[in-house]
Design a protein around this motif. Structure first.
Motif, PDB file in Angstrom:
ATOM      1  N   LEU A  10       0.535  -5.252   4.767  1.00 54.52           N
ATOM      2  CA  LEU A  10      -0.710  -4.487   4.696  1.00 54.52           C
ATOM      3  C   LEU A  10      -0.367  -3.029   4.415  1.00 54.52           C
ATOM      4  O   LEU A  10       0.400  -2.410   5.170  1.00 54.52           O
ATOM      5  N   ARG A  38      -0.370 -14.239  -8.777  1.00 58.38           N
ATOM      6  CA  ARG A  38      -1.124 -13.883  -7.586  1.00 58.38           C
ATOM      7  C   ARG A  38      -2.472 -14.566  -7.600  1.00 58.38           C
ATOM      8  O   ARG A  38      -2.992 -14.924  -8.656  1.00 58.38           O
ATOM      9  N   ALA A  40      -6.182 -13.974  -5.668  1.00 55.22           N
ATOM     10  CA  ALA A  40      -7.059 -13.247  -4.763  1.00 55.22           C
ATOM     11  C   ALA A  40      -8.099 -14.198  -4.188  1.00 55.22           C
ATOM     12  O   ALA A  40      -8.396 -15.234  -4.801  1.00 55.22           O
ATOM     13  N   PRO A  88      -6.837  -1.656  -4.084  1.00 52.64           N
ATOM     14  CA  PRO A  88      -7.451  -2.757  -3.321  1.00 52.64           C
ATOM     15  C   PRO A  88      -7.561  -4.044  -4.137  1.00 52.64           C
ATOM     16  O   PRO A  88      -7.428  -5.138  -3.576  1.00 52.64           O
ATOM     17  N   ASP A  90      -5.449  -5.259  -5.986  1.00 49.90           N
ATOM     18  CA  ASP A  90      -4.164  -5.956  -6.007  1.00 49.90           C
ATOM     19  C   ASP A  90      -4.017  -6.900  -4.811  1.00 49.90           C
ATOM     20  O   ASP A  90      -3.043  -7.651  -4.731  1.00 49.90           O
ATOM     21  N   THR A  91      -4.954  -6.855  -3.898  1.00 44.96           N
ATOM     22  CA  THR A  91      -4.916  -7.732  -2.736  1.00 44.96           C
ATOM     23  C   THR A  91      -4.943  -9.189  -3.168  1.00 44.96           C
ATOM     24  O   THR A  91      -5.832  -9.615  -3.910  1.00 44.96           O
ATOM     25  N   GLN A 120       1.501 -12.691   1.439  1.00 49.03           N
ATOM     26  CA  GLN A 120       0.225 -11.987   1.384  1.00 49.03           C
ATOM     27  C   GLN A 120       0.439 -10.491   1.198  1.00 49.03           C
ATOM     28  O   GLN A 120       1.226  -9.861   1.918  1.00 49.03           O
ATOM     29  N   VAL A 121      -0.295  -9.938   0.249  1.00 47.32           N
ATOM     30  CA  VAL A 121      -0.335  -8.489   0.042  1.00 47.32           C
ATOM     31  C   VAL A 121      -1.774  -8.047   0.224  1.00 47.32           C
ATOM     32  O   VAL A 121      -2.674  -8.544  -0.455  1.00 47.32           O
ATOM     33  N   THR A 122      -1.996  -7.119   1.136  1.00 41.83           N
ATOM     34  CA  THR A 122      -3.334  -6.604   1.398  1.00 41.83           C
ATOM     35  C   THR A 122      -3.313  -5.090   1.238  1.00 41.83           C
ATOM     36  O   THR A 122      -2.504  -4.416   1.870  1.00 41.83           O
ATOM     37  N   VAL A 123      -4.190  -4.598   0.379  1.00 42.87           N
ATOM     38  CA  VAL A 123      -4.265  -3.168   0.115  1.00 42.87           C
ATOM     39  C   VAL A 123      -5.622  -2.672   0.595  1.00 42.87           C
ATOM     40  O   VAL A 123      -6.663  -3.089   0.075  1.00 42.87           O
ATOM     41  N   SER A 124      -5.613  -1.786   1.561  1.00 40.65           N
ATOM     42  CA  SER A 124      -6.863  -1.258   2.096  1.00 40.65           C
ATOM     43  C   SER A 124      -7.249   0.025   1.372  1.00 40.65           C
ATOM     44  O   SER A 124      -6.392   0.772   0.911  1.00 40.65           O
TER      45      SER A 124
END
Length: 125
Positions: A10, A38, A40, A88, A90-91, A120-124
């Motif tokens: 994250l 990827r 989403a 975001p 890119d999540t 998992q990649v999470t971009v806030s």
């Protein structure tokens, strides 16, 4: 062929992250092309980038060009995806993959022949 991806997490928008993928198995050939996809939430799987066995040829889809870099030490079985200026959008769950032949159009439509579990990649924002 076994492919193990790692490095997800994250992060905030604008941050960087590096994914790694280690390939193994008796049937894995060091000449295999390796790549990243990827997926989403609620969307189809998307091809992201690929690199040849020597590292001399790479391919990126437009949304990640200039921000992501795929690399692979020559003759090594590990591939990296350096992701900078993350957004975001890119999540996603990022998957490592491998294939015997270079065929971008097939990868976009069908994916590669070998797959690993995702990270998992999470971009806030």
């Amino acid at each position: 062929v076994q492919l193990q991806a790692s490095g997800g997490g994250l992060v905030q928008a604008g941050d960087s992250l590096r994914l790694s993928c280690a390939a193994s198995g008796r049937t894995f050939d060091r000449r295999y092309i390796m790549g990243w996809f990827r997926q989403a939430p609620g969307k189809e799987r998307e091809f992201v980038a690929a690199i040849s066995w020597s590292g001399g040829s790479t391919y990126y889809v437009d949304p990640v060009k200039g921000r992501f870099t795929i690399s692979r030490p020559k003759w090594q079985t590990t591939v990296y995806l350096q992701m900078n200026s993350l957004k975001p959008e890119d999540t996603a769950v990022y998957y490592c993959a491998a294939d015997q032949r270079w065929n971008v159009s097939r990868w976009i439509d069908q994916g590669m022949n070998y797959w690993g579990k995702g990270t998992q990649v999470t971009v806030s924002s």
